[in-house]
Design a protein around this motif. Structure first.
Motif, PDB file in Angstrom:
ATOM      1  N   ASP A  45       0.844  -1.182   0.000  1.00 49.37           N
ATOM      2  CA  ASP A  45       0.000   0.000   0.000  1.00 49.37           C
ATOM      3  C   ASP A  45       0.883   1.236   0.000  1.00 49.37           C
ATOM      4  N   VAL A  46       0.587   2.149  -0.891  1.00 52.05           N
ATOM      5  CA  VAL A  46       1.274   3.430  -0.939  1.00 52.05           C
ATOM      6  C   VAL A  46       0.207   4.486  -0.699  1.00 52.05           C
ATOM      7  N   GLU A  47       0.458   5.367   0.251  1.00 50.39           N
ATOM      8  CA  GLU A  47      -0.509   6.395   0.576  1.00 50.39           C
ATOM      9  C   GLU A  47       0.152   7.764   0.463  1.00 50.39           C
ATOM     10  N   VAL A  48      -0.513   8.662  -0.257  1.00 48.18           N
ATOM     11  CA  VAL A  48      -0.056  10.041  -0.395  1.00 48.18           C
ATOM     12  C   VAL A  48      -1.071  10.908   0.325  1.00 48.18           C
ATOM     13  N   ILE A  49      -0.577  11.745   1.236  1.00 52.83           N
ATOM     14  CA  ILE A  49      -1.459  12.645   1.985  1.00 52.83           C
ATOM     15  C   ILE A  49      -1.074  14.079   1.630  1.00 52.83           C
ATOM     16  N   TYR A  50      -2.006  14.798   1.033  1.00 50.54           N
ATOM     17  CA  TYR A  50      -1.765  16.181   0.641  1.00 50.54           C
ATOM     18  C   TYR A  50      -2.008  17.116   1.826  1.00 50.54           C
ATOM     19  N   PRO A  51      -1.399  18.312   1.780  1.00 48.28           N
ATOM     20  CA  PRO A  51      -1.570  19.270   2.875  1.00 48.28           C
ATOM     21  C   PRO A  51      -3.030  19.618   3.173  1.00 48.28           C
ATOM     22  N   ASN A  52      -3.897  19.527   2.171  1.00 48.18           N
ATOM     23  CA  ASN A  52      -5.313  19.862   2.393  1.00 48.18           C
ATOM     24  C   ASN A  52      -6.114  18.692   2.973  1.00 48.18           C
ATOM     25  N   GLY A  53      -5.429  17.578   3.275  1.00 55.65           N
ATOM     26  CA  GLY A  53      -6.077  16.434   3.899  1.00 55.65           C
ATOM     27  C   GLY A  53      -6.533  15.344   2.946  1.00 55.65           C
ATOM     28  N   VAL A  54      -6.459  15.586   1.641  1.00 56.33           N
ATOM     29  CA  VAL A  54      -6.841  14.567   0.664  1.00 56.33           C
ATOM     30  C   VAL A  54      -5.846  13.410   0.746  1.00 56.33           C
ATOM     31  N   ARG A  55      -6.374  12.189   0.764  1.00 57.87           N
ATOM     32  CA  ARG A  55      -5.525  10.993   0.826  1.00 57.87           C
ATOM     33  C   ARG A  55      -5.766  10.131  -0.412  1.00 57.87           C
ATOM     34  N   ILE A  56      -4.682   9.641  -0.983  1.00 55.03           N
ATOM     35  CA  ILE A  56      -4.763   8.707  -2.098  1.00 55.03           C
ATOM     36  C   ILE A  56      -4.004   7.460  -1.659  1.00 55.03           C
ATOM     37  N   LYS A  57      -4.671   6.316  -1.687  1.00 54.26           N
ATOM     38  CA  LYS A  57      -4.049   5.065  -1.261  1.00 54.26           C
ATOM     39  C   LYS A  57      -4.224   4.031  -2.361  1.00 54.26           C
ATOM     40  N   VAL A  58      -3.118   3.413  -2.775  1.00 54.01           N
ATOM     41  CA  VAL A  58      -3.171   2.391  -3.817  1.00 54.01           C
ATOM     42  C   VAL A  58      -2.341   1.191  -3.397  1.00 54.01           C
ATOM     43  N   ASP A  59      -2.733   0.021  -3.890  1.00 54.76           N
ATOM     44  CA  ASP A  59      -1.969  -1.202  -3.703  1.00 54.76           C
ATOM     45  C   ASP A  59      -1.253  -1.440  -5.023  1.00 54.76           C
ATOM     46  N   ILE A  60       0.063  -1.315  -5.037  1.00 55.35           N
ATOM     47  CA  ILE A  60       0.811  -1.351  -6.288  1.00 55.35           C
ATOM     48  C   ILE A  60       2.140  -2.069  -6.079  1.00 55.35           C
ATOM     49  N   ASP A  61       2.635  -2.654  -7.142  1.00 59.04           N
ATOM     50  CA  ASP A  61       3.965  -3.244  -7.129  1.00 59.04           C
ATOM     51  C   ASP A  61       4.967  -2.100  -6.980  1.00 59.04           C
ATOM     52  N   LEU A  62       5.785  -2.141  -5.946  1.00 60.01           N
ATOM     53  CA  LEU A  62       6.682  -1.023  -5.657  1.00 60.01           C
ATOM     54  C   LEU A  62       7.743  -0.828  -6.738  1.00 60.01           C
ATOM     55  N   GLY A  63       8.144  -1.893  -7.406  1.00 56.56           N
ATOM     56  CA  GLY A  63       9.083  -1.770  -8.525  1.00 56.56           C
ATOM     57  C   GLY A  63       8.452  -1.008  -9.677  1.00 56.56           C
ATOM     58  N   LEU A  64       7.191  -1.297  -9.965  1.00 56.74           N
ATOM     59  CA  LEU A  64       6.460  -0.585 -11.018  1.00 56.74           C
ATOM     60  C   LEU A  64       6.315   0.883 -10.658  1.00 56.74           C
ATOM     61  N   LEU A  65       5.977   1.162  -9.408  1.00 58.18           N
ATOM     62  CA  LEU A  65       5.851   2.551  -8.965  1.00 58.18           C
ATOM     63  C   LEU A  65       7.158   3.305  -9.167  1.00 58.18           C
ATOM     64  N   SER A  66       8.265   2.674  -8.826  1.00 54.05           N
ATOM     65  CA  SER A  66       9.575   3.300  -9.002  1.00 54.05           C
ATOM     66  C   SER A  66       9.824   3.630 -10.472  1.00 54.05           C
ATOM     67  N   GLN A  67       9.466   2.718 -11.378  1.00 50.60           N
ATOM     68  CA  GLN A  67       9.641   2.960 -12.801  1.00 50.60           C
ATOM     69  C   GLN A  67       8.762   4.111 -13.285  1.00 50.60           C
ATOM     70  N   LEU A  68       7.529   4.166 -12.795  1.00 47.44           N
ATOM     71  CA  LEU A  68       6.629   5.254 -13.185  1.00 47.44           C
ATOM     72  C   LEU A  68       7.148   6.606 -12.734  1.00 47.44           C
ATOM     73  N   ILE A  69       7.694   6.652 -11.527  1.00 46.42           N
ATOM     74  CA  ILE A  69       8.233   7.913 -11.009  1.00 46.42           C
ATOM     75  C   ILE A  69       9.400   8.373 -11.873  1.00 46.42           C
ATOM     76  N   ARG A  70      10.249   7.458 -12.305  1.00 39.31           N
ATOM     77  CA  ARG A  70      11.396   7.819 -13.138  1.00 39.31           C
ATOM     78  C   ARG A  70      10.956   8.387 -14.484  1.00 39.31           C
ATOM     79  N   LEU A  71       9.813   7.952 -14.987  1.00 34.87           N
ATOM     80  CA  LEU A  71       9.327   8.436 -16.290  1.00 34.87           C
ATOM     81  C   LEU A  71       8.911   9.887 -16.242  1.00 34.87           C
ATOM     82  N   TYR A  72       8.484  10.351 -15.074  1.00 35.59           N
ATOM     83  CA  TYR A  72       7.979  11.706 -14.944  1.00 35.59           C
ATOM     84  C   TYR A  72       8.866  12.455 -14.019  1.00 35.59           C
TER      85      TYR A  72
END
Length: 72
Positions: A45-72
């Motif tokens: 589970d990866v959870e991003v919490i924005y300063p305004n309180g919005v939360r985004i939580k996803v269940d993702i392969d961490l290797g895939l997430l790392s590759q996606l981050i590198r693309l952008y």
């Protein structure tokens, strides 16, 4: 570790790193920070919490997430 070295070791474009780094400062994310991620192909589970309180939580392969981050 310097930001430049971190980018080199993690395959992150330095300009992309500084773009998101400056965006985090603009949005007042002073209490947040970077955390290390174990990216050995595990799902998790990866959870991003924005300063305004919005939360985004996803269940993702961490290797895939790392590759996606590198693309952008």
């Amino acid at each position: 570790m310097s930001k430049k070295r971190y980018c080199e070791e993690n395959g992150i474009n330095e300009a992309t790193f500084y773009y998101w780094f400056s965006r985090s400062k603009e949005n007042g994310a002073s209490s947040g920070g970077f955390i290390a991620m174990d990216k050995t192909g595990r799902k998790g589970d990866v959870e991003v919490i924005y300063p305004n309180g919005v939360r985004i939580k996803v269940d993702i392969d961490l290797g895939l997430l790392s590759q996606l981050i590198r693309l952008y």
